[in-house]
Every structure is written in C-alpha cells, then in structure tokens.
Design a protein around this motif. Structure first.
Motif, PDB file in Angstrom:
ATOM      1  N   LEU A  93       0.805  -1.227   0.000  1.00 42.89           N
ATOM      2  CA  LEU A  93       0.000   0.000   0.000  1.00 42.89           C
ATOM      3  C   LEU A  93       0.838   1.277   0.000  1.00 42.89           C
ATOM      4  CD1 LEU A  93      -2.722  -1.049   2.590  1.00 42.89           C
ATOM      5  CD2 LEU A  93      -3.087  -0.690   0.159  1.00 42.89           C
ATOM      6  N   ASP A 119      -4.472  -5.004   5.978  1.00 50.17           N
ATOM      7  CA  ASP A 119      -4.446  -3.685   5.344  1.00 50.17           C
ATOM      8  C   ASP A 119      -4.743  -2.604   6.378  1.00 50.17           C
ATOM      9  OD1 ASP A 119      -3.949  -5.014   3.080  1.00 50.17           O
ATOM     10  OD2 ASP A 119      -5.733  -4.378   1.982  1.00 50.17           O
ATOM     11  N   LYS A 120      -5.682  -2.916   7.268  1.00 49.74           N
ATOM     12  CA  LYS A 120      -6.085  -1.931   8.269  1.00 49.74           C
ATOM     13  C   LYS A 120      -4.924  -1.660   9.238  1.00 49.74           C
ATOM     14  CE  LYS A 120     -10.557  -1.906   9.572  1.00 49.74           C
ATOM     15  NZ  LYS A 120     -11.727  -2.309  10.348  1.00 49.74           N
ATOM     16  N   GLY A 168      -6.292  13.703   5.610  1.00 51.92           N
ATOM     17  CA  GLY A 168      -5.149  13.743   6.523  1.00 51.92           C
ATOM     18  C   GLY A 168      -5.529  14.234   7.900  1.00 51.92           C
ATOM     19  N   PRO A 169      -4.543  14.737   8.610  1.00 53.14           N
ATOM     20  CA  PRO A 169      -4.769  15.090  10.001  1.00 53.14           C
ATOM     21  C   PRO A 169      -5.837  16.174  10.171  1.00 53.14           C
ATOM     22  CG  PRO A 169      -2.471  15.331   9.381  1.00 53.14           C
ATOM     23  CD  PRO A 169      -3.206  14.999   8.158  1.00 53.14           C
ATOM     24  N   ILE A 170      -6.502  16.113  11.286  1.00 51.52           N
ATOM     25  CA  ILE A 170      -7.522  17.112  11.556  1.00 51.52           C
ATOM     26  C   ILE A 170      -6.814  18.344  12.138  1.00 51.52           C
ATOM     27  CG2 ILE A 170      -9.755  17.414  12.681  1.00 51.52           C
ATOM     28  CD1 ILE A 170      -8.996  14.386  13.617  1.00 51.52           C
ATOM     29  N   VAL A 184      -1.138   6.146   9.421  1.00 49.68           N
ATOM     30  CA  VAL A 184      -1.857   7.279  10.033  1.00 49.68           C
ATOM     31  C   VAL A 184      -1.118   7.752  11.285  1.00 49.68           C
ATOM     32  CG1 VAL A 184      -3.960   7.908  11.267  1.00 49.68           C
ATOM     33  CG2 VAL A 184      -4.114   6.752   9.080  1.00 49.68           C
ATOM     34  N   PHE A 232      -7.288  11.785   0.510  1.00 51.15           N
ATOM     35  CA  PHE A 232      -7.298  11.586   1.978  1.00 51.15           C
ATOM     36  C   PHE A 232      -6.993  12.916   2.652  1.00 51.15           C
ATOM     37  CE2 PHE A 232      -4.605  10.496   5.748  1.00 51.15           C
ATOM     38  CZ  PHE A 232      -5.667  10.139   6.558  1.00 51.15           C
ATOM     39  N   ASN A 262       0.562  11.586  11.505  1.00 51.47           N
ATOM     40  CA  ASN A 262      -0.164  12.595  12.272  1.00 51.47           C
ATOM     41  C   ASN A 262       0.465  12.756  13.655  1.00 51.47           C
ATOM     42  OD1 ASN A 262      -2.050  13.993  13.867  1.00 51.47           O
ATOM     43  ND2 ASN A 262      -3.677  13.401  12.443  1.00 51.47           N
ATOM     44  N   LEU A 288      -4.698   2.363  20.486  1.00 53.18           N
ATOM     45  CA  LEU A 288      -5.253   1.917  19.205  1.00 53.18           C
ATOM     46  C   LEU A 288      -5.353   0.391  19.187  1.00 53.18           C
ATOM     47  CD1 LEU A 288      -6.394   2.993  16.699  1.00 53.18           C
ATOM     48  CD2 LEU A 288      -4.142   3.177  15.717  1.00 53.18           C
ATOM     49  N   PHE A 308      -6.300  20.883  14.725  1.00 54.49           N
ATOM     50  CA  PHE A 308      -6.661  21.111  16.113  1.00 54.49           C
ATOM     51  C   PHE A 308      -6.242  22.505  16.590  1.00 54.49           C
ATOM     52  CE2 PHE A 308      -7.101  16.633  15.941  1.00 54.49           C
ATOM     53  CZ  PHE A 308      -8.135  16.370  16.814  1.00 54.49           C
ATOM     54  N   ALA A 311      -2.523   0.547   7.402  1.00 58.60           N
ATOM     55  CA  ALA A 311      -3.008   1.931   7.333  1.00 58.60           C
ATOM     56  C   ALA A 311      -2.868   2.597   8.700  1.00 58.60           C
ATOM     57  CB  ALA A 311      -4.453   1.948   6.870  1.00 58.60           C
ATOM     58  N   ALA A 312      -3.101   1.830   9.763  1.00 53.53           N
ATOM     59  CA  ALA A 312      -2.981   2.386  11.120  1.00 53.53           C
ATOM     60  C   ALA A 312      -1.550   2.871  11.369  1.00 53.53           C
ATOM     61  CB  ALA A 312      -3.369   1.337  12.141  1.00 53.53           C
ATOM     62  N   LEU A 321     -11.601   8.889  16.036  1.00 57.52           N
ATOM     63  CA  LEU A 321     -11.139   9.721  14.923  1.00 57.52           C
ATOM     64  C   LEU A 321     -10.005   9.024  14.176  1.00 57.52           C
ATOM     65  CD1 LEU A 321     -11.063  13.350  16.362  1.00 57.52           C
ATOM     66  CD2 LEU A 321     -12.481  12.483  14.531  1.00 57.52           C
ATOM     67  N   ILE A 322      -9.082   8.436  14.945  1.00 55.19           N
ATOM     68  CA  ILE A 322      -7.952   7.723  14.321  1.00 55.19           C
ATOM     69  C   ILE A 322      -8.501   6.591  13.456  1.00 55.19           C
ATOM     70  CG2 ILE A 322      -5.835   6.418  14.712  1.00 55.19           C
ATOM     71  CD1 ILE A 322      -5.539   7.814  17.396  1.00 55.19           C
ATOM     72  N   LEU A 331      -8.254   6.465   4.785  1.00 61.14           N
ATOM     73  CA  LEU A 331      -6.995   6.249   4.059  1.00 61.14           C
ATOM     74  C   LEU A 331      -7.041   4.952   3.263  1.00 61.14           C
ATOM     75  CD1 LEU A 331      -4.037   6.937   3.450  1.00 61.14           C
ATOM     76  CD2 LEU A 331      -3.404   5.857   5.581  1.00 61.14           C
ATOM     77  N   LEU A 332      -7.600   3.929   3.903  1.00 62.52           N
ATOM     78  CA  LEU A 332      -7.693   2.622   3.219  1.00 62.52           C
ATOM     79  C   LEU A 332      -8.572   2.728   1.978  1.00 62.52           C
ATOM     80  CD1 LEU A 332      -8.075  -0.411   5.615  1.00 62.52           C
ATOM     81  CD2 LEU A 332      -6.470  -0.102   3.751  1.00 62.52           C
ATOM     82  N   ASP A 386      -9.937   7.850  10.303  1.00 64.25           N
ATOM     83  CA  ASP A 386      -8.857   8.227   9.377  1.00 64.25           C
ATOM     84  C   ASP A 386      -8.272   6.991   8.708  1.00 64.25           C
ATOM     85  OD1 ASP A 386      -9.071  10.869   9.695  1.00 64.25           O
ATOM     86  OD2 ASP A 386      -6.976  11.215  10.268  1.00 64.25           O
ATOM     87  N   ILE A 387      -8.143   5.916   9.493  1.00 64.22           N
ATOM     88  CA  ILE A 387      -7.603   4.660   8.934  1.00 64.22           C
ATOM     89  C   ILE A 387      -8.513   4.172   7.813  1.00 64.22           C
ATOM     90  CG2 ILE A 387      -7.139   2.226   9.450  1.00 64.22           C
ATOM     91  CD1 ILE A 387      -6.358   3.170  12.300  1.00 64.22           C
ATOM     92  N   GLU A 388      -9.830   4.165   8.097  1.00 61.78           N
ATOM     93  CA  GLU A 388     -10.801   3.709   7.096  1.00 61.78           C
ATOM     94  C   GLU A 388     -10.732   4.586   5.842  1.00 61.78           C
ATOM     95  OE1 GLU A 388     -12.491   1.086   7.076  1.00 61.78           O
ATOM     96  OE2 GLU A 388     -12.355   0.389   9.144  1.00 61.78           O
ATOM     97  N   TYR A 431      -2.006  12.566  16.717  1.00 63.77           N
ATOM     98  CA  TYR A 431      -2.432  11.207  17.085  1.00 63.77           C
ATOM     99  C   TYR A 431      -1.293  10.465  17.789  1.00 63.77           C
ATOM    100  CZ  TYR A 431      -6.459  11.577  13.898  1.00 63.77           C
ATOM    101  OH  TYR A 431      -7.605  11.935  13.281  1.00 63.77           O
TER     102      TYR A 431
END
Lengths: 362, 469
Positions: free
Chosen positions: A206, A312-313, B30-32, A320, B28, A324, A304, B34, A316-317, B8-9, B16-17, B12-14, A327
C-alpha cells in the motif's frame, strides 16, 4: 506479616518474565521483613545462593507457586507440603492448538500443562492472576471469585528506563530513515509472527517499502516447520530486507530498538499479560494492538486496539499514526499514563503486598 | 474524550484505506486541524476592544455610596453622598478628561484594526495576485535566463568536452603505444602494484567477512550435528551415551577407590591448583568479553572452581564421583552429580564464557570426545573459550604412567585434539605443554643427540588445547 513463605517455580533464569517476577517478589517480601525462600528445580549458577533446600520449603507457612508450564516436581512439592496457605500465581499456559501443525513436542507439553492447571486448581487455596483474562480462565474452572485476585507481574521496566541505550544501534536505526515497526517476544505461532509478516507485506504493497519491521526474540528449536513457512513467505513476497530478526539481544540494544521505533505492533493471538507492551508505553512508543486475550486489559485506555485481523487496516494504522503528530503524541501520552498509573514499580508493589496481606491474614 | 480521539484515528484509517483501495490516496484529508484559525487573533482583538469600550467612561456618580451597616448605615450613606456631591465640581472635569482620553485611544485602536482588516482584504484581493503575478513573471524570466545560460554553457561544455575527449583519445593512443612498447617501465609496475594493493585490501575485507560467516556456519553446523544426533537416537533431551560407555560407568562405579587413587597419583590439591593457574588469564579474558559463567566437566576436587571463585568468576562443576562431589561441597563450591555430557546438553545455548575439562578426554571414546566438543561449542557465548587438558602421548615418560589409571581408555595426541576443535569451528586453537619432567630425572649433556632423546623420553607430561568461539 511475620509468617514464612516460599516461592516455587520450575526454572530461574535471567531475562525471563516469570524469573523477573519471582526475583522482584523475593526482594520486596524480604524488605517487608518476611521470612522468604525461593525453590527452583533448574537455575542459572548466579542464582544458586538464593535457592533454598527442599526440606526448608516444606516447613514454611505459605507457598506461592508460579504456574506457566508443566512442572511435575513442583506439583508433588505442593501435595507433600502441609502449609495451610497454597497460592497459585497463574501466568497462563498457551492453548495447544497453536502448536498442533508444527510441534508434537510443544503440543503435548502445553496440553499437559493445561491439564495440570485443573489439578492445581484443586490443591491450591488462593489464586493470583496476571490479568483479568487469566482470572476469568481460573473462574471457568470453578474457583470462587473471592479466592482469585488480579496482580500484574513485576517486570524490569524501571531498569530499562534507567539503562544507557546502545548508541551504535540507535544511530544506525535512526540513520536508516525508515518507519520502524517493532515487536518483542518469542518467535511462536501464538504470538502472531505469521500475522506480523503479513502486515509488513500489506504495508509494502500500500505504501511502498518505506518501513522496517523488526521482531526481537529467540526461536524454539522444535518449531522448525513454522519458521520454514515464515521464511518461504518472506522469500515469495521479497520481504527479506523489510522484516528483520535480530534474535535475543542485550538490554542496552533492546532499549535502542525501542527508542528508535515509531510504532510497537502486537498482533499476538494469545497473551497472559504481555510485558513488552508496558515496556513500549513506558518508553513513549505508540502501540497498535490486536485486541485479543489479555492484551485488551494490559494496554489501557486511549490506545489503538483493532478487533479484526485485517492486515491492510493494520498497515493503514501505522501510516496514520506515523503521519499525524497529534495522534502519535496522543497515543504515546496515554500509553505512558497507563504505565505510570497501573504498572509502575510502586503501584505493583503496593498492590502485591496488599493482596498478599489479605491472603495471609485471612 | 479518549474514545473520541481513538474513534477519529479509526475513521482516518478507514478513509486512508478507502482512498488507497480506490487509487485516490491524494483525496485523503489527513490530520484534523486542532489549532485556532488565522482569523482568530483579529476576532479576539475585536472582543477585547468591546470590553474596553464598555469600561471607558469614568463618572463619579457611578461610585456607590450605599452602606449596609446596621445603625451607622444610614449615617454613612448620608456622609458619603455629601462628600460625593461636594467634590463633584472638582473631580468631574478630571474624570471627563479621562473618559475623553479613553475614547480617543479606543478610536485610534479601532481605526488601526479597520486598517489591518482592509490591508488583509487588499492583500488577498490585490496584492497577493499582484505578487504572485510578479513572482511568476520573475520566475519565467529567470527560467528563461537560466535555460538560455544553461543552454549556452552546455554547448560550451559540450564543445570543450569534445575537445578533451579528442585530446584524451590522442593521449590514450600515445599511452597505449607507449605501454605496448614499454610494458615493463617503472610507471606500469607502480600502477600494477597499486592495483594489486587495492585488490589485496578488498581480499582482506572479504577475508574478514568470510571469517565471520565461517564462524556462524561452524556454530550452525555444530548445532545441526547435535540435533541430527538427537534425531538419530530418537532422544530429544538425552545424549547419545550408551550405558557401558558413559562417564558414570567409567568414573563412578568405584567412587572411593578413584578418590584415593587421585589423592595418591594425581597430586595434592594445592599442587594441582598451581598447575591449573596458568589458564586463569584465558578465563578472565573470556568472562570480560562475554559474561556468563564457567562450566567445568569432571571438576574432581574442585581446584579450578576454587581458582575461579578467587577471581570472582561464577563457575559450576559437574562430576559423577560421589567422593569428589562431597569434597567440593565441603569447600562450598557449586557442583552437581551428573554425567558431564547430559548436563552440558541440558543448559541453554550460548550461556557459557568458558568450558574446561582437565584430564577428562582420555576417559572418553572418540565419539564422546566429538560430542563433547560439538555440544560445548554451541553452549559457549561468542568470545568464549574451551580448554581441554590431557596426558601428552609425545612423552614416553607420561605414556609409562598412562595406564596407572585403569579408567583411562586411550591417549589422545595433541594434533588429533587440535584438529577436532578446529573442525568443529573453534578459532585460534593452540596446544600448550605443561607439567615438565624434573631436570634431575633427565639425561645430562648439552649435545643435540641428548636433547633429542630427552625430548622424546622426558617431554612435558600434559598438554592442553585452548580454542576460542
């Protein structure tokens, strides 16, 4: 508390989770003024001065039996002792199905270990469990809830925090300029090594080959077929330079690996507690974990935790969390809070002493 | 709050996927964000101005004169009112001036804010496009300039390059001619020597890598050999030692007899200790390099374990002779009654800094010696040492005494033992001679023949092979 107590375990060795737990308990109880002894059937020579005579063990008022593997001699000791208080500290035994395809030897060993848990449940008077998950397993065996308490194991997190990290390893990893994903634990099917490499594959597919997935921990000589499957998969997907196995490494190197990691990834399917998650949180590494068995309880709030094994998830985690900073900071801050509030040495010591006092005074 | 951010994370993962799977990763978000918006400071300032305007008017009649005290309250209120009224003519003009000043300041600030807002709007409407346009123009002209200059430069360089290539070609042709004609000139030899040196350096680097790989492969080979041995004998945890050949049988069957024999023929404990002391620096070096502990197979009366204890190095002994074990325990040494090979196989790999066996290999069969060395090799940490001492068959004097001990099987020549250690993978294996025959027992004379006979008849009685992992 002025009684005498003996701590029993099959083997006492350094860098071992149960061994660390026992040594910390021994030091703490001794400091509290208790007459405390250790008995191990096998031990490394440096611990010989701590090991008490079998006769002395049978004379003590209470026994604290650490159960994590089949131990016939320990069971006979427990039976022959006339101590009125027999406490079992349950670290959990891996279910046998994880080894059925790979090692008949380990399959049989854990199968018998689980059968022994049933017998020990009958001969012990009190029960301490590493986690709520372990406690639930004991309750399923018919043990009354009033006899079973959750007491997290002692780990050497403070030692890791105060240790000087190996600067050469640290610099090498930081200079590599890649996303470092880490897991620490034995290379075994229940720990999810086969899932770990599949997450590495998903990430490469990915997001490109920008990450380095490192698994630190030893191999078991009887799991040859499992390791062959792992090697074949890595070869087939050309992931040999993405997934690394440095094996067992000294503590200073381990700290360097933790400090240079961007994410600690646990895809373990069976854990009785999972000390490495606490180590990662204490060192500020954000954790992503599969929410199975004891992991959900150990990891704490604001972390998390993914419920499905969707590779895949997980990939992606990682992306992300890496991209970020808010996060990333959020997850690592809450991880550190979890360690300080629930698993720091002071908290563990207080909880252990309080629980033991309740048992001994009862 | 905790679960909100985690949620929220996860969203974001969903997202992005989804973006990745549909091939629209750029979508995507991306970050929110804040952090407060850019408009925020001016809005905050307006709010502060409103607060200031509400407080800008100063009026003496707004000063409260009311008192709630019992009895005195009415009197105090009356007194204050009188004072306020009587000073009104004096203070009110001053307060009026202050109010006017406040208004003037507020007015000025409001104008400034308005100006800033207008500037902001103007910048967005007029200046920003203007700047952008100007920048674009400058960029275009710069690009053009760069392109032209680069083009010119490139052409120039191309020309110069061609000239240089031509010149070089001519030079090469000349040199080639020179080389063919004067192949053995000094310059050519120097070049070749330099080339050879470079190659030698590379070979040296490769040799180092090869040594490392050899060491690794030797370790794996030894491990494989031990594992195959286990599979062949179908025993996972027990060694391949047949009953009649085991160390127990040879040494343990007559424990008291062997103990007395040792006392009489091997020598006193203090003497043996002094004989073994020269090996201590090796053990200290190994312990400093890799930690762990020392395992002594056939620890006997514990002379070497005592030496280790004196040097603060953790050490453990294994012996099958009950009398020897008792003697060690009298000295509070850490020993275990067990077959050496069985014990060795039971400990974790890479846990020892050194393995020692003094006067043991002559009691073993060739198979057992190989098994001992292979197993010991995989139990040593990298940097660890192996020391095996035995009777020296190169000395006839030593051979004469060899069969005094009935449990001795056969003498093992130093070359053989050295070969076994090297073939298993140990490095820097060396043979060290010890226990020389006293000079008074040797033939006298300084001539070459006497020397040769002395060496043959009265050579050192023992030797040890020392190898490193």
């Amino acid at each position: 508390m002025n009684s005498s107590i003996s701590i029993l375990l099959p083997a006492l060795s350094a860098y071992d989770a149960i061994g660390n737990d026992v040594l910390a308990e021994y030091e703490l109880l001794k400091k509290s003024g208790l007459d405390v002894n250790i008995f191990a059937e096998y031990y490394e020579p440096q611990f010989s001065r701590l090991i008490a005579d079998k006769k002395r063990i049978l004379e003590t008022d209470a026994l604290l039996y650490h159960h994590g593997v089949r131990w016939d001699f320990g069971e006979s000791l427990l039976k022959n002792s006339s101590a009125p208080i027999k406490i079992m500290k349950y670290h959990n035994v891996t279910p046998s199905e994880f080894f059925s395809d790979y090692s008949p030897y380990l399959f049989e060993l854990v199968e018998e270990g689980r059968q022994q848990t049933n017998r020990l449940a009958q001969s012990c008077t009190h029960f301490l469990a590493d986690s709520v998950y372990n406690c639930e397993e004991l309750l399923e065996l018919g043990i009354p809830a009033s006899k079973c308490k959750v007491v997290a194991p002692f780990a050497q997190v403070e030692e890791l925090l105060s240790l000087q990290a190996d600067l050469v390893s640290l610099e090498k990893r930081i200079r590599a300029n890649r996303i470092h994903v880490l897991f620490v634990g034995r290379q075994a099917p229940n720990k999810g090594l086969h899932h770990f490499i599949r997450v590495a594959d998903a990430f490469s597919r990915l997001f490109g080959k920008k990450a380095c997935f490192t698994w630190i921990g030893g191999r078991d000589t009887t799991l040859v077929r499992y390791y062959q499957e792992i090697e074949d998969y890595l070869h087939e997907k050309s992931l040999q330079d993405i997934v690394l196995f440095p094996g067992k490494i000294p503590a200073s190197h381990l700290k360097a690996y933790y400090l240079s990691s961007n994410v600690f990834l646990s895809v373990s399917e069976h854990e009785g507690f999972c000390v490495p998650i606490i180590e990662a949180q204490a060192l500020g590494v954000p954790v992503i974990a599969l929410g199975r068995t004891a992991v959900t309880g150990t990891i704490g709030e604001g972390q998390l935790v993914l419920e499905d094994l969707d590779y895949d998830k997980f990939a992606a985690a990682i992306a992300v969390l890496f991209n970020n900073p808010y996060y990333n900071n959020y997850v690592s801050t809450h991880g550190k809070k979890n360690y300080l509030e629930h698993f720091s040495k002071e908290v563990l010591q207080e909880n252990f002493l309080k629980t033991l006092e309740e048992v001994l005074m009862a | 709050m905790a679960e909100d951010v985690v949620q929220l994370i996860k969203e974001d993962i969903e997202e992005l996927l989804k973006a990745k799977r549909t091939g629209k990763a750029a979508e995507f978000s991306g970050p929110i964000n804040f952090y407060p918006s850019e408009e925020q400071p001016l809005d905050d300032f307006s709010w502060a101005m409103e607060q200031a305007a509400a407080q800008s008017q100063v009026d003496i009649s707004q000063v409260s004169v009311f008192s709630r005290r019992p009895l005195w309250g009415a009197l105090a209120t009356f007194y204050k009112r009188v004072v306020r009224k009587s000073t009104y003519w004096l203070l009110n003009p001053l307060f009026g001036q202050i109010s006017l000043f406040n208004d003037a300041v507020l007015n000025a600030l409001n104008k400034l804010i308005l100006k800033v807002k207008n500037l902001d709007v103007r910048f967005e409407q007029d200046l920003e496009p203007l700047i952008n346009r100007k920048l674009q123009e400058r960029l275009n002209s710069f690009e053009h300039l760069v392109e032209t200059q680069v083009d010119e430069k490139f052409k120039e360089e191309e020309k110069r390059f061609e000239q240089r290539v031509n010149r070089l070609q001519t030079e090469i042709t000349c040199l080639f001619e020179q080389c063919t004609n004067k192949l053995e000139t000094d310059q050519a030899i120097l070049d070749i020597t330099q080339g050879i040196q470079n190659v030698m350096q590379k070979i040296e680097i490769l040799r180092h890598s090869l040594t490392d790989y050899r060491s690794e492969s030797a370790f794996l080979r030894a491990k494989l050999a031990v594992t195959l041995q286990k599979i062949r004998t179908r025993k996972l945890t027990e060694p391949n030692v047949s009953e009649e050949d085991s160390l127990d049988e040879t040494l343990g069957s007559s424990t008291w007899l062997y103990y007395i024999f040792e006392q009489q023929f091997r020598g006193t404990e203090s003497m043996i200790k002094e004989k073994q002391r020269p090996y201590l620096p090796d053990i200290q070096k190994a312990f400093a390099t890799c930690g762990g502990y020392v395992l002594e197979i056939g620890s006997g009366r514990g002379e070497f374990l005592e030496l280790c204890r004196e040097a603060n190095i953790p050490a453990k002994g294994v012996d099958f002779n009950e009398a020897m074990i008792n003697r060690c325990r009298e000295k509070d040494l850490d020993v275990e009654k067990e077959d050496g090979l069985v014990y060795l196989q039971s400990i974790p790999d890479e846990s020892l800094c050194a393995l020692t066996a003094f006067q043991v290999v002559e009691h073993l069969t060739p198979d057992q010696i190989l098994q001992l060395v292979q197993n010991a090799f995989i139990k040593l940490k990298p940097g660890g040492a192996m020391i095996l001492e035995t009777v020296n068959p190169d000395s006839l004097f030593a051979i004469k005494n060899f069969y005094l001990d009935l449990s001795h099987k056969r003498p093992v020549p130093s070359l053989t033992l050295q070969f076994i250690l090297e073939s298993v993978g140990l490095r820097e294996v060396e043979v060290r001679l010890s226990s020389p025959v006293p000079e008074e027992m040797q033939l006298t004379g300084q001539d070459e023949a006497t020397k040769m006979i002395n060496d043959f008849l009265f050579g050192c009685q023992d030797y040890a092979v020392v190898g490193w992992r």
